[in-house]
Design a protein around this motif. Structure first.
Motif, PDB file in Angstrom:
ATOM      1  N   SER A 337      32.528   8.699  54.400  1.00 57.51           N
ATOM      2  CA  SER A 337      33.565   9.729  54.428  1.00 57.51           C
ATOM      3  C   SER A 337      34.806   9.256  55.190  1.00 57.51           C
ATOM      4  O   SER A 337      35.925   9.653  54.864  1.00 57.51           O
ATOM      5  CB  SER A 337      33.027  11.015  55.064  1.00 57.51           C
ATOM      6  OG  SER A 337      32.818  10.847  56.461  1.00 57.51           O
ATOM      7  N   TYR A 338      34.615   8.408  56.200  1.00 59.79           N
ATOM      8  CA  TYR A 338      35.761   7.888  56.940  1.00 59.79           C
ATOM      9  C   TYR A 338      36.718   7.142  56.012  1.00 59.79           C
ATOM     10  O   TYR A 338      37.938   7.217  56.170  1.00 59.79           O
ATOM     11  CB  TYR A 338      35.293   6.943  58.052  1.00 59.79           C
ATOM     12  CG  TYR A 338      34.548   7.624  59.174  1.00 59.79           C
ATOM     13  CD1 TYR A 338      34.758   8.968  59.468  1.00 59.79           C
ATOM     14  CD2 TYR A 338      33.603   6.940  59.936  1.00 59.79           C
ATOM     15  CE1 TYR A 338      34.059   9.603  60.483  1.00 59.79           C
ATOM     16  CE2 TYR A 338      32.903   7.561  60.960  1.00 59.79           C
ATOM     17  CZ  TYR A 338      33.131   8.890  61.229  1.00 59.79           C
ATOM     18  OH  TYR A 338      32.445   9.512  62.239  1.00 59.79           O
ATOM     19  N   GLY A 339      36.135   6.436  55.038  1.00 61.08           N
ATOM     20  CA  GLY A 339      36.977   5.704  54.097  1.00 61.08           C
ATOM     21  C   GLY A 339      37.579   6.587  53.022  1.00 61.08           C
ATOM     22  O   GLY A 339      38.781   6.582  52.793  1.00 61.08           O
ATOM     23  N   VAL A 340      36.722   7.397  52.381  1.00 59.70           N
ATOM     24  CA  VAL A 340      37.159   8.205  51.244  1.00 59.70           C
ATOM     25  C   VAL A 340      38.089   9.346  51.663  1.00 59.70           C
ATOM     26  O   VAL A 340      39.113   9.602  51.016  1.00 59.70           O
ATOM     27  CB  VAL A 340      35.933   8.763  50.490  1.00 59.70           C
ATOM     28  CG1 VAL A 340      36.356   9.755  49.406  1.00 59.70           C
ATOM     29  CG2 VAL A 340      35.128   7.634  49.882  1.00 59.70           C
ATOM     30  N   LEU A 347      46.329   5.377  53.698  1.00 57.75           N
ATOM     31  CA  LEU A 347      46.882   4.139  53.155  1.00 57.75           C
ATOM     32  C   LEU A 347      47.734   4.401  51.909  1.00 57.75           C
ATOM     33  O   LEU A 347      48.785   3.773  51.722  1.00 57.75           O
ATOM     34  CB  LEU A 347      45.748   3.167  52.818  1.00 57.75           C
ATOM     35  CG  LEU A 347      44.994   2.566  54.007  1.00 57.75           C
ATOM     36  CD1 LEU A 347      43.832   1.704  53.523  1.00 57.75           C
ATOM     37  CD2 LEU A 347      45.934   1.738  54.882  1.00 57.75           C
ATOM     38  N   LEU A 348      47.287   5.323  51.081  1.00 52.42           N
ATOM     39  CA  LEU A 348      48.063   5.653  49.872  1.00 52.42           C
ATOM     40  C   LEU A 348      49.414   6.254  50.234  1.00 52.42           C
ATOM     41  O   LEU A 348      50.437   5.935  49.607  1.00 52.42           O
ATOM     42  CB  LEU A 348      47.273   6.634  49.000  1.00 52.42           C
ATOM     43  CG  LEU A 348      46.021   6.091  48.309  1.00 52.42           C
ATOM     44  CD1 LEU A 348      45.300   7.206  47.562  1.00 52.42           C
ATOM     45  CD2 LEU A 348      46.364   4.957  47.362  1.00 52.42           C
ATOM     46  N   LEU A 349      49.428   7.114  51.248  1.00 54.06           N
ATOM     47  CA  LEU A 349      50.694   7.701  51.688  1.00 54.06           C
ATOM     48  C   LEU A 349      51.630   6.617  52.209  1.00 54.06           C
ATOM     49  O   LEU A 349      52.832   6.618  51.902  1.00 54.06           O
ATOM     50  CB  LEU A 349      50.438   8.747  52.778  1.00 54.06           C
ATOM     51  CG  LEU A 349      51.676   9.445  53.354  1.00 54.06           C
ATOM     52  CD1 LEU A 349      52.414  10.217  52.265  1.00 54.06           C
ATOM     53  CD2 LEU A 349      51.289  10.375  54.501  1.00 54.06           C
ATOM     54  N   LEU A 350      51.080   5.680  52.980  1.00 52.57           N
ATOM     55  CA  LEU A 350      51.882   4.582  53.512  1.00 52.57           C
ATOM     56  C   LEU A 350      52.447   3.726  52.383  1.00 52.57           C
ATOM     57  O   LEU A 350      53.632   3.359  52.397  1.00 52.57           O
ATOM     58  CB  LEU A 350      51.027   3.730  54.453  1.00 52.57           C
ATOM     59  CG  LEU A 350      51.719   2.537  55.125  1.00 52.57           C
ATOM     60  CD1 LEU A 350      52.887   3.014  55.985  1.00 52.57           C
ATOM     61  CD2 LEU A 350      50.734   1.735  55.952  1.00 52.57           C
ATOM     62  N   LEU A 351      51.604   3.419  51.390  1.00 50.38           N
ATOM     63  CA  LEU A 351      52.063   2.620  50.255  1.00 50.38           C
ATOM     64  C   LEU A 351      53.140   3.338  49.449  1.00 50.38           C
ATOM     65  O   LEU A 351      54.106   2.715  48.976  1.00 50.38           O
ATOM     66  CB  LEU A 351      50.878   2.288  49.340  1.00 50.38           C
ATOM     67  CG  LEU A 351      49.867   1.254  49.858  1.00 50.38           C
ATOM     68  CD1 LEU A 351      48.685   1.156  48.904  1.00 50.38           C
ATOM     69  CD2 LEU A 351      50.532  -0.107  50.029  1.00 50.38           C
ATOM     70  N   SER A 352      52.993   4.637  49.294  1.00 51.71           N
ATOM     71  CA  SER A 352      53.980   5.393  48.520  1.00 51.71           C
ATOM     72  C   SER A 352      55.348   5.384  49.197  1.00 51.71           C
ATOM     73  O   SER A 352      56.386   5.372  48.520  1.00 51.71           O
ATOM     74  CB  SER A 352      53.498   6.837  48.312  1.00 51.71           C
ATOM     75  OG  SER A 352      53.508   7.554  49.535  1.00 51.71           O
ATOM     76  N   PHE A 353      55.351   5.364  50.527  1.00 56.10           N
ATOM     77  CA  PHE A 353      56.616   5.276  51.254  1.00 56.10           C
ATOM     78  C   PHE A 353      57.183   3.856  51.208  1.00 56.10           C
ATOM     79  O   PHE A 353      58.387   3.667  51.024  1.00 56.10           O
ATOM     80  CB  PHE A 353      56.423   5.713  52.721  1.00 56.10           C
ATOM     81  CG  PHE A 353      56.452   7.199  52.918  1.00 56.10           C
ATOM     82  CD1 PHE A 353      57.606   7.927  52.673  1.00 56.10           C
ATOM     83  CD2 PHE A 353      55.319   7.880  53.329  1.00 56.10           C
ATOM     84  CE1 PHE A 353      57.646   9.302  52.851  1.00 56.10           C
ATOM     85  CE2 PHE A 353      55.337   9.254  53.514  1.00 56.10           C
ATOM     86  CZ  PHE A 353      56.508   9.971  53.266  1.00 56.10           C
ATOM     87  N   LEU A 354      56.306   2.859  51.372  1.00 52.28           N
ATOM     88  CA  LEU A 354      56.766   1.467  51.393  1.00 52.28           C
ATOM     89  C   LEU A 354      57.374   1.056  50.053  1.00 52.28           C
ATOM     90  O   LEU A 354      58.410   0.372  50.010  1.00 52.28           O
ATOM     91  CB  LEU A 354      55.602   0.542  51.746  1.00 52.28           C
ATOM     92  CG  LEU A 354      55.102   0.580  53.195  1.00 52.28           C
ATOM     93  CD1 LEU A 354      53.887  -0.330  53.378  1.00 52.28           C
ATOM     94  CD2 LEU A 354      56.211   0.168  54.160  1.00 52.28           C
ATOM     95  N   PHE A 355      56.711   1.466  48.949  1.00 54.12           N
ATOM     96  CA  PHE A 355      57.189   1.085  47.623  1.00 54.12           C
ATOM     97  C   PHE A 355      58.054   2.171  46.977  1.00 54.12           C
ATOM     98  O   PHE A 355      58.448   2.042  45.818  1.00 54.12           O
ATOM     99  CB  PHE A 355      55.998   0.751  46.720  1.00 54.12           C
ATOM    100  CG  PHE A 355      55.228  -0.445  47.177  1.00 54.12           C
ATOM    101  CD1 PHE A 355      55.739  -1.727  47.004  1.00 54.12           C
ATOM    102  CD2 PHE A 355      53.997  -0.309  47.806  1.00 54.12           C
ATOM    103  CE1 PHE A 355      55.026  -2.844  47.426  1.00 54.12           C
ATOM    104  CE2 PHE A 355      53.282  -1.412  48.233  1.00 54.12           C
ATOM    105  CZ  PHE A 355      53.799  -2.689  48.052  1.00 54.12           C
TER     106      PHE A 355
END
Length: 364
Positions: A337-340, A347-355
């Motif tokens: 659960s820590y991962g999912v 991480l997805l939120l961070l990637l969406s901001f970076l890209f």
């Protein structure tokens, strides 16, 4: 999407509440004795704050992609191959979560109600019932969740009978006596007990009102569940001594055992019977949404739900039922659960901001 095809605020609220209020509360006071002891209720509040932080993170992610579910966001940001791999991990998480809840349900029923009934019979009856509801549309499931919300009132009503029992305020005093470290460790132990809020990752595209309105709804749901859990934990701490809580596996059930009335001799048995329903609906939503993670599946959704149910039942049947094995299953699900639930959305939120990737934003 028309209003008749969307989920209302009330439906989203109770979908989240009913999924979170499961078996965890029944054992939580006992679990917290290893760490925060009399400050267990503070650990629950801390866990509620952590969950609220991640609700905001999840909401920020979903708001950038208002028409996409969690698995669709994965493939959009990570690519088809990597995204599909992550979605399979999410699918495994939901199946394992459903199997674990089924295992806990059967254990509680076998220990308190049907002592001689085989595990597989208890599991089969529950899965047949859950599958019947899970093959329905999410809106039908949501209406059922709203309907059974009356049982929450019944739970409160039963707990009020315990006020006639002796309570010792010294069990929670002095406040913070277990130390901040143990309170934090207790908060970690609480997270598995109140998991279920992750279903909002699939509900946002279906919400009739998105934006800040959606965040307010899930926030109030989190506040309600945190308050309910804190209430039952504190009630058990006040009634039982530390040594008693350390030995009693299901304190929330046992504090009703000494109570007897002319018409009802075993109030605790009636309480357990009512608590079965939240356990059932947790399985329903897990096997229903679990299939949504397999974005590559092109067959009928009903067939996928039936396959999920069969897989859950097989895992439940082959799983060892002894306490040591169940603790191992609990730790496995907790780490997954820590991962999912926590790591991947962040991480997805961070990637969406970076890209600088996002969809068409929808305000409330």
């Amino acid at each position: 999407m028309s209003k008749t095809e969307s989920l209302t605020n009330v439906q989203i609220f109770f979908l989240m509440v009913q999924t979170q209020v499961g078996f965890g509360i029944l054992t939580l006071p006992n679990v917290l004795q290893a760490t925060s002891k009399g400050d267990g209720w503070m650990s629950v509040l801390l866990a509620g704050l952590v969950i609220q932080l991640f609700l905001v993170i999840i909401w920020l992610l979903l708001r950038r992609f208002p028409q996409l579910t969690y698995p669709e966001i994965n493939t959009f940001l990570l690519g088809k191959m990597t995204g599909t791999f992550v979605n399979i991990i999410i699918y495994v998480y939901f199946i394992l979560a459903a199997a674990f809840v089924l295992l806990q349900y059967s254990t509680i029923i076998k220990e308190h109600l049907l002592l001689d009934t085989p595990y597989w019979v208890l599991g089969l009856v529950m899965m047949l019932t859950c599958t019947y509801l899970a093959i329905s549309d999410i809106r039908i499931i949501a209406r059922f969740f709203v309907l059974i919300s009356l049982l929450i009132v019944a739970k409160f009503g039963f707990s009020f009978f315990s006020f006639s029992l002796p309570m010792d305020l010294h069990h929670i005093l002095p406040l913070g006596s277990s130390g901040m470290k143990n309170i934090i460790l207790g908060g970690k132990d609480c997270l598995l007990s109140v998991l279920g809020f992750e279903i909002i990752l699939f509900l946002y595209p279906l919400a009739s009102k998105k934006g800040t309105t959606f965040l307010k709804v899930v926030t109030w749901a989190n506040v309600f569940v945190t308050g309910l859990t804190s209430y039952f934990v504190m009630l058990c701490i006040l009634i039982f001594s530390e040594s008693a809580l350390d030995k009693i596996k299901y304190p929330v059930i046992y504090f009703l055992r000494p109570l007897h009335f002319q018409m009802i001799d075993r109030l605790d048995m009636l309480f357990v019977s009512i608590w079965i329903v939240p356990l059932a609906v947790s399985i329903v939503i897990f096997i229903h949404l679990g299939g949504k993670s397999l974005t590559f599946y092109k067959g009928k959704p009903q067939h996928l739900v039936i396959m999920n149910s069969a897989l859950v039942f097989v895992l439940f049947t082959i799983a060892k039922k002894d306490p040591a094995s169940q603790k191992l299953y609990s730790l496995t699900l907790e780490y997954l659960s820590y991962g999912v639930v926590f790591t991947i959305p962040g991480l997805l939120l961070l990637l969406s901001f970076l890209f600088k990737k996002h969809g068409k934003e929808v305000s409330s």
